[in-house]
Design a protein around this motif. Structure first.
Motif, mmCIF file in Angstrom:
data_model
loop_
_atom_site.group_PDB
_atom_site.id
_atom_site.type_symbol
_atom_site.label_atom_id
_atom_site.label_comp_id
_atom_site.label_asym_id
_atom_site.label_seq_id
_atom_site.Cartn_x
_atom_site.Cartn_y
_atom_site.Cartn_z
ATOM 1 N N ALA A 44 -127.651 90.961 22.323
ATOM 2 C CA ALA A 44 -127.537 92.412 21.340
ATOM 3 C C ALA A 44 -129.055 92.277 20.625
ATOM 4 O O ALA A 44 -129.523 93.322 20.280
ATOM 5 C CB ALA A 44 -126.336 92.364 20.416
ATOM 6 N N LEU A 45 -129.335 91.043 20.020
ATOM 7 C CA LEU A 45 -130.510 91.067 19.309
ATOM 8 C C LEU A 45 -131.725 91.190 20.051
ATOM 9 O O LEU A 45 -132.411 91.991 19.542
ATOM 10 C CB LEU A 45 -130.488 89.716 18.565
ATOM 11 N N VAL A 46 -131.848 90.364 20.896
ATOM 12 C CA VAL A 46 -133.155 90.450 21.901
ATOM 13 C C VAL A 46 -133.178 92.002 22.586
ATOM 14 O O VAL A 46 -134.385 92.562 22.694
ATOM 15 C CB VAL A 46 -133.173 89.448 22.697
ATOM 16 N N GLY A 47 -132.189 92.424 23.084
ATOM 17 C CA GLY A 47 -132.229 93.540 23.835
ATOM 18 C C GLY A 47 -132.590 94.621 22.900
ATOM 19 O O GLY A 47 -133.394 95.466 23.244
ATOM 20 N N ILE A 48 -131.971 94.917 21.893
ATOM 21 C CA ILE A 48 -132.368 96.007 21.014
ATOM 22 C C ILE A 48 -133.675 96.018 20.614
ATOM 23 O O ILE A 48 -134.585 96.854 20.435
ATOM 24 C CB ILE A 48 -131.460 96.103 19.542
ATOM 25 N N LEU A 49 -134.119 94.717 20.290
ATOM 26 C CA LEU A 49 -135.345 94.426 19.387
ATOM 27 C C LEU A 49 -136.614 94.672 20.680
ATOM 28 O O LEU A 49 -137.646 95.298 20.482
ATOM 29 C CB LEU A 49 -135.548 93.213 19.100
ATOM 30 N N THR A 50 -136.052 94.472 21.866
ATOM 31 C CA THR A 50 -137.138 94.588 23.039
ATOM 32 C C THR A 50 -137.329 96.145 23.419
ATOM 33 O O THR A 50 -138.312 96.573 23.478
ATOM 34 C CB THR A 50 -136.433 94.015 24.269
ATOM 35 N N ALA A 51 -136.250 96.768 23.438
ATOM 36 C CA ALA A 51 -136.145 98.364 23.525
ATOM 37 C C ALA A 51 -137.101 98.771 22.181
ATOM 38 O O ALA A 51 -138.018 99.744 22.674
ATOM 39 C CB ALA A 51 -134.792 99.015 23.575
ATOM 40 N N ILE A 52 -136.791 98.212 21.047
ATOM 41 C CA ILE A 52 -137.521 98.867 20.180
ATOM 42 C C ILE A 52 -139.078 98.810 20.046
ATOM 43 O O ILE A 52 -139.812 99.454 19.988
ATOM 44 C CB ILE A 52 -136.966 98.313 18.578
ATOM 45 N N GLU A 53 -139.440 97.268 20.498
ATOM 46 C CA GLU A 53 -140.750 97.113 20.725
ATOM 47 C C GLU A 53 -141.283 98.014 21.744
ATOM 48 O O GLU A 53 -142.617 98.359 21.731
ATOM 49 C CB GLU A 53 -141.053 95.716 20.983
ATOM 50 N N ALA A 54 -140.701 98.292 22.871
ATOM 51 C CA ALA A 54 -141.281 98.966 24.020
ATOM 52 C C ALA A 54 -141.464 100.616 23.458
ATOM 53 O O ALA A 54 -142.436 100.948 23.765
ATOM 54 C CB ALA A 54 -140.199 98.808 25.217
ATOM 55 N N ILE A 55 -140.513 100.820 22.924
ATOM 56 C CA ILE A 55 -140.525 102.289 22.241
ATOM 57 C C ILE A 55 -141.826 102.449 21.269
ATOM 58 O O ILE A 55 -142.669 103.312 21.288
ATOM 59 C CB ILE A 55 -139.056 102.862 21.706
ATOM 60 N N SER A 56 -141.776 101.317 20.315
ATOM 61 C CA SER A 56 -143.012 101.391 19.317
ATOM 62 C C SER A 56 -144.283 101.270 19.822
ATOM 63 O O SER A 56 -145.081 101.974 19.484
ATOM 64 C CB SER A 56 -142.739 100.315 18.353
#
Length: 419
Positions: A44-56
């Motif tokens: 949950a932590l890494v998945g959300i943050l990975t998606a956010i980093e990709a979007i950002s």
């Protein structure tokens, strides 16, 4: 002469690691369940943050194509304060071609000014028997468009002022359209845009996917040609201004507002019936929103990992109770309290790290699958991978310390008598 070489991993460490792995295998179901709980929290932590980093990363890359100090004048329907009463509107909602060109001639600040308009959205571009998906934007531009958008051509040339003046049937294309040529040089070839043939004169530098495909999914044609072949009576135009002095943005925006209010014939009491957008302002707002999402991701991950830590501690306490005779035997054979403590700490850390590794792999995959679904390039968030491993290490120590201390304090005689 004796060698001073010492093994990097001590025999005691290797022994405790082997005992920990053996214990994990012996209590397979219990260990797997705990590992999965930890993995879910890390995922949950890494998945959300990975998606956010990709979007950002994609958003920043997309908006980097509009210079940080550039701003754009767009249409906006004026409304009174509160939105219940319409203010007096002198103009149509759109910015017309003639208004845009009048701004170009009257704006006196040192800046590059470009007028553009998206004339086709979701277009299909054809070359011989090949054609693209219906995701291409056809944009009418002038000779300054690439300059103000901080874009460049990888090969060929940009649309020139004489192309705009003559309404030439030429085009600069992105990578998605160049794929039609299957490795052949597209320069000089003809593409079909809504039944009209254009000669390719330039290929845009790739900028990644971005939202809406970004520059890769664009066909740029001369502004006057776009007006003649795809324009409508209500065609809307954008004016993009890039100050030659990046530190002069606020003054340049103020002068642009005054100039365009005069062009739109607005009285002092009239609200602006247009808006001026800054690329960096949008990026700041979006990054602020993504920051809040990161906080939510941390909270979700923390709550899940807290539950996993409690579960891991419970399992380690049960493991200590089940292995009292084993602990007594090891102590009777010379194992110290520190050795026993390290053994159970090692076991807890191993379970935590196995859960962390699984969670990181699943999280990176989940985050990037989300990114790929919205056509954003794959990213590998090394920072969050290190954070995930560190968090799981701390969870392992925190969960295993109390059981390890309890095991180390057992009296060997009483432990051997335990049934």
């Amino acid at each position: 002469m004796k060698s001073s070489f010492r093994p990097i991993i001590s025999p005691l460490f290797k022994e405790n690691l082997n005992v920990a792995l053996t214990s994990v295998k012996t209590n397979r179901l219990r260990s797997i369940l705990t590992i999965l709980i930890i993995a879910v929290g890390i995922m949950a932590l890494v998945g959300i943050l990975t998606a956010i980093e990709a979007i950002s990363s994609s958003v920043n890359d997309s908006f980097r194509s509009l210079g940080a100090s550039a701003f754009t004048i767009r249409s906006r329907f004026a409304s009174a304060e509160g939105g219940n009463v319409r203010a007096r509107v002198r103009n149509t909602p759109t910015i017309t071609y003639f208004q845009a060109m009048e701004f170009v001639s009257k704006y006196k600040e040192p800046a590059w000014v470009s007028v553009s308009s998206t004339v086709l959205s979701g277009a299909v571009i054809k070359y011989e028997s090949e054609k693209t998906n219906p995701t291409i934007n056809v944009i009418g531009v002038d000779q300054n468009y690439l300059q103000v958008r901080d874009m460049s051509v990888r090969s060929g040339r940009n649309i020139a002022d004489h192309d705009v003046a003559a309404g030439s049937f030429v085009a600069v294309i992105g990578n998605d359209i160049a794929a039609l040529f299957r490795g052949r040089d597209p320069l000089g070839a003809f593409i079909n845009v809504n039944g009209i043939r254009y000669m390719v004169i330039g290929l845009l530098e790739s900028r990644g996917g971005g939202f809406g495909g970004g520059p890769n999914a664009q066909v740029l044609i001369p502004l006057n040609n776009a007006r003649a072949n795809f324009g409508t009576a209500t065609q809307n135009y954008r004016i993009t201004v890039l100050p030659r002095n990046p530190g002069n943005q606020e003054h340049a925006m103020g002068e642009a507002e005054i100039c365009f209010r005069a062009i739109r014939r607005l009285a002092p009491m009239d609200q602006n019936d247009f808006r001026i957008d800054r690329a960096n302002a949008f990026m700041e707002s979006l990054n602020e929103i993504l920051g809040y999402i990161k906080v939510v991701a941390f909270i979700v991950g923390f709550i899940t990992l807290l539950g996993a830590a409690v579960g891991l501690m419970n399992i380690m306490l049960v493991s200590v109770n089940e292995r009292i005779r084993e602990i007594g035997t090891r102590k009777a054979m010379g194992a110290t309290s520190a050795t026993i403590k390290l053994q159970f700490l090692m076991e807890s850390i191993v379970i935590g790290q196995l859960g962390g590794i699984l969670g990181i792999v699943l999280g990176v995959l989940a985050g990037n699958v989300t990114a790929l679904l919205i056509k954003i390039p794959f990213v590998l968030p090394w920072l969050w991978i290190v954070v995930g491993i560190t968090v799981c290490f701390l969870v392992g120590i925190a969960s295993g310390y109390i059981p390890a201390v309890r095991a180390s304090r057992l009296d060997p005689i009483e432990a051997l008598r335990y049934e």
